[in-house]
Design a protein around this motif. Structure first.
Motif, PDB file in Angstrom:
ATOM      1  N   TYR A 294     -21.630  61.209  86.586  1.00 28.45           N
ATOM      2  CA  TYR A 294     -20.306  61.478  86.017  1.00 28.45           C
ATOM      3  C   TYR A 294     -20.198  60.802  84.649  1.00 28.45           C
ATOM      4  N   ARG A 295     -20.719  59.569  84.589  1.00 29.18           N
ATOM      5  CA  ARG A 295     -20.646  58.805  83.329  1.00 29.18           C
ATOM      6  C   ARG A 295     -21.421  59.527  82.220  1.00 29.18           C
ATOM      7  N   GLU A 296     -22.575  60.037  82.599  1.00 36.07           N
ATOM      8  CA  GLU A 296     -23.434  60.729  81.614  1.00 36.07           C
ATOM      9  C   GLU A 296     -22.769  61.999  81.084  1.00 36.07           C
ATOM     10  N   THR A 297     -21.975  62.660  81.924  1.00 40.34           N
ATOM     11  CA  THR A 297     -21.490  63.994  81.579  1.00 40.34           C
ATOM     12  C   THR A 297     -20.102  63.995  80.920  1.00 40.34           C
ATOM     13  N   ALA A 298     -19.265  63.022  81.289  1.00 40.50           N
ATOM     14  CA  ALA A 298     -17.854  63.073  80.869  1.00 40.50           C
ATOM     15  C   ALA A 298     -17.647  62.566  79.443  1.00 40.50           C
ATOM     16  N   ASP A 299     -16.683  63.176  78.756  1.00 37.66           N
ATOM     17  CA  ASP A 299     -16.244  62.636  77.468  1.00 37.66           C
ATOM     18  C   ASP A 299     -15.318  61.445  77.702  1.00 37.66           C
ATOM     19  N   PHE A 300     -14.473  61.542  78.721  1.00 38.39           N
ATOM     20  CA  PHE A 300     -13.662  60.391  79.110  1.00 38.39           C
ATOM     21  C   PHE A 300     -13.184  60.513  80.555  1.00 38.39           C
ATOM     22  N   PHE A 301     -12.684  59.375  81.068  1.00 35.64           N
ATOM     23  CA  PHE A 301     -12.259  59.276  82.463  1.00 35.64           C
ATOM     24  C   PHE A 301     -10.732  59.146  82.544  1.00 35.64           C
ATOM     25  N   VAL A 302     -10.148  59.725  83.572  1.00 34.48           N
ATOM     26  CA  VAL A 302      -8.704  59.588  83.773  1.00 34.48           C
ATOM     27  C   VAL A 302      -8.441  59.218  85.236  1.00 34.48           C
ATOM     28  N   PRO A 303      -7.888  58.034  85.481  1.00 33.59           N
ATOM     29  CA  PRO A 303      -7.560  57.660  86.865  1.00 33.59           C
ATOM     30  C   PRO A 303      -6.345  58.438  87.373  1.00 33.59           C
ATOM     31  N   THR A 304      -6.362  58.819  88.644  1.00 28.04           N
ATOM     32  CA  THR A 304      -5.289  59.672  89.181  1.00 28.04           C
ATOM     33  C   THR A 304      -4.514  59.036  90.329  1.00 28.04           C
ATOM     34  N   THR A 305      -4.987  57.886  90.808  1.00 29.51           N
ATOM     35  CA  THR A 305      -4.329  57.271  91.967  1.00 29.51           C
ATOM     36  C   THR A 305      -2.852  56.992  91.668  1.00 29.51           C
ATOM     37  N   GLY A 306      -1.999  57.461  92.556  1.00 33.80           N
ATOM     38  CA  GLY A 306      -0.560  57.207  92.394  1.00 33.80           C
ATOM     39  C   GLY A 306       0.137  58.171  91.451  1.00 33.80           C
ATOM     40  N   ASP A 307      -0.594  59.059  90.830  1.00 37.68           N
ATOM     41  CA  ASP A 307       0.019  59.995  89.880  1.00 37.68           C
ATOM     42  C   ASP A 307       0.099  61.408  90.463  1.00 37.68           C
ATOM     43  N   THR A 308       1.101  62.152  90.022  1.00 38.95           N
ATOM     44  CA  THR A 308       1.156  63.571  90.395  1.00 38.95           C
ATOM     45  C   THR A 308       0.213  64.335  89.463  1.00 38.95           C
ATOM     46  N   ALA A 309      -0.039  65.590  89.824  1.00 35.60           N
ATOM     47  CA  ALA A 309      -0.904  66.423  88.979  1.00 35.60           C
ATOM     48  C   ALA A 309      -0.302  66.575  87.581  1.00 35.60           C
ATOM     49  N   ALA A 310       1.021  66.705  87.520  1.00 36.02           N
ATOM     50  CA  ALA A 310       1.682  66.867  86.210  1.00 36.02           C
ATOM     51  C   ALA A 310       1.483  65.612  85.356  1.00 36.02           C
ATOM     52  N   GLU A 311       1.565  64.454  86.009  1.00 37.38           N
ATOM     53  CA  GLU A 311       1.368  63.195  85.268  1.00 37.38           C
ATOM     54  C   GLU A 311      -0.070  63.064  84.771  1.00 37.38           C
ATOM     55  N   THR A 312      -1.004  63.458  85.605  1.00 39.77           N
ATOM     56  CA  THR A 312      -2.407  63.397  85.184  1.00 39.77           C
ATOM     57  C   THR A 312      -2.649  64.354  84.017  1.00 39.77           C
ATOM     58  N   ALA A 313      -2.047  65.542  84.105  1.00 40.84           N
ATOM     59  CA  ALA A 313      -2.199  66.510  83.010  1.00 40.84           C
ATOM     60  C   ALA A 313      -1.631  65.929  81.708  1.00 40.84           C
ATOM     61  N   GLU A 314      -0.499  65.239  81.805  1.00 45.34           N
ATOM     62  CA  GLU A 314       0.097  64.595  80.615  1.00 45.34           C
ATOM     63  C   GLU A 314      -0.846  63.557  80.029  1.00 45.34           C
ATOM     64  N   LYS A 315      -1.440  62.753  80.920  1.00 45.15           N
ATOM     65  CA  LYS A 315      -2.380  61.713  80.475  1.00 45.15           C
ATOM     66  C   LYS A 315      -3.540  62.338  79.711  1.00 45.15           C
TER      67      LYS A 315
END
Ligand code: S3P
Length: 172
Positions: free
Chosen positions: A142-163
């Motif tokens: 995952y580290r090799e492939t991703a441009d960046f990481f976004v944690p999702t614990t405790g967030d709704t899908a809409a909040e993650t999309a905003e992030k």
């Protein structure tokens, strides 16, 4: 950046599908869920594909559907957690797309995957240990492939999309 596809990768239960849907609505892009595409192409559920044909067969179908998805433009693609296992997938993703890896705590992952039948890999006696072992093997991929990481614990899908949009500095 704007005409590249956005691809969400990450472990099972990190919210890739729901986030891709929320994100695609916000930016008015098409959304494609690779697991759903595989099920459509094979005319079987993920669990059925694994039990009828085994994992290598599933991975080949996954590779085929990824190649098709990456030909699109302005598309938010959600992938299955194992997409990074194939080095060709990793190469193609890095080359063609903005790749975002969603993360969550192991507790959250197990809570989210517990009631879902599409994860035969976690359908084991000790899902906590199993998830931990798989995650350990995949983390570098995952580290090799991703441009960046976004944690999702405790967030709704809409909040993650905003992030995600914030990180992309997207102007709507
Ligand atoms: C898998 C993840 C699943 C699905 C299949 C294999 C994996 O997708 O593709 O069960 O290897 O991690 P999700 O990540 O959407 O659960």
């Amino acid at each position: 950046m704007k005409n590249k596809n956005i691809v969400l990768i990450g472990f099972m239960g990190t919210g890739k599908t729901v986030t891709a849907r929320a994100l695609s609505r916000k930016i008015k892009w098409e959304m494609l869920d690779l697991d759903a595409e595989i099920e459509k192409a094979e005319k079987k559920s993920i669990a059925q594909i694994f039990s009828d044909h085994g994992e290598p067969y599933f991975r080949r179908s996954e590779r085929r559907e990824l190649k098709k998805a990456l030909k699109k433009k302005n598309c938010v693609v959600s992938t299955g957690g194992g997409i990074v296992l194939n080095p060709l997938n990793r190469r193609d993703l890095k080359k063609s797309s903005t790749v975002i890896c969603l993360t969550a705590t192991l507790q959250t992952i197990l809570k989210r995957t517990g009631t879902n039948k599409k994860r035969p890999l976690l359908n084991k006696k000790n899902p906590f240990q199993t998830a931990q072992n798989i995650l350990k093997l995949r983390r570098p991929l995952y580290r090799e492939t991703a441009d960046f990481f976004v944690p999702t614990t405790g967030d709704t899908a809409a909040e993650t999309a905003e992030k995600i949009l914030k990180k992309l500095k997207w102007k709507l």
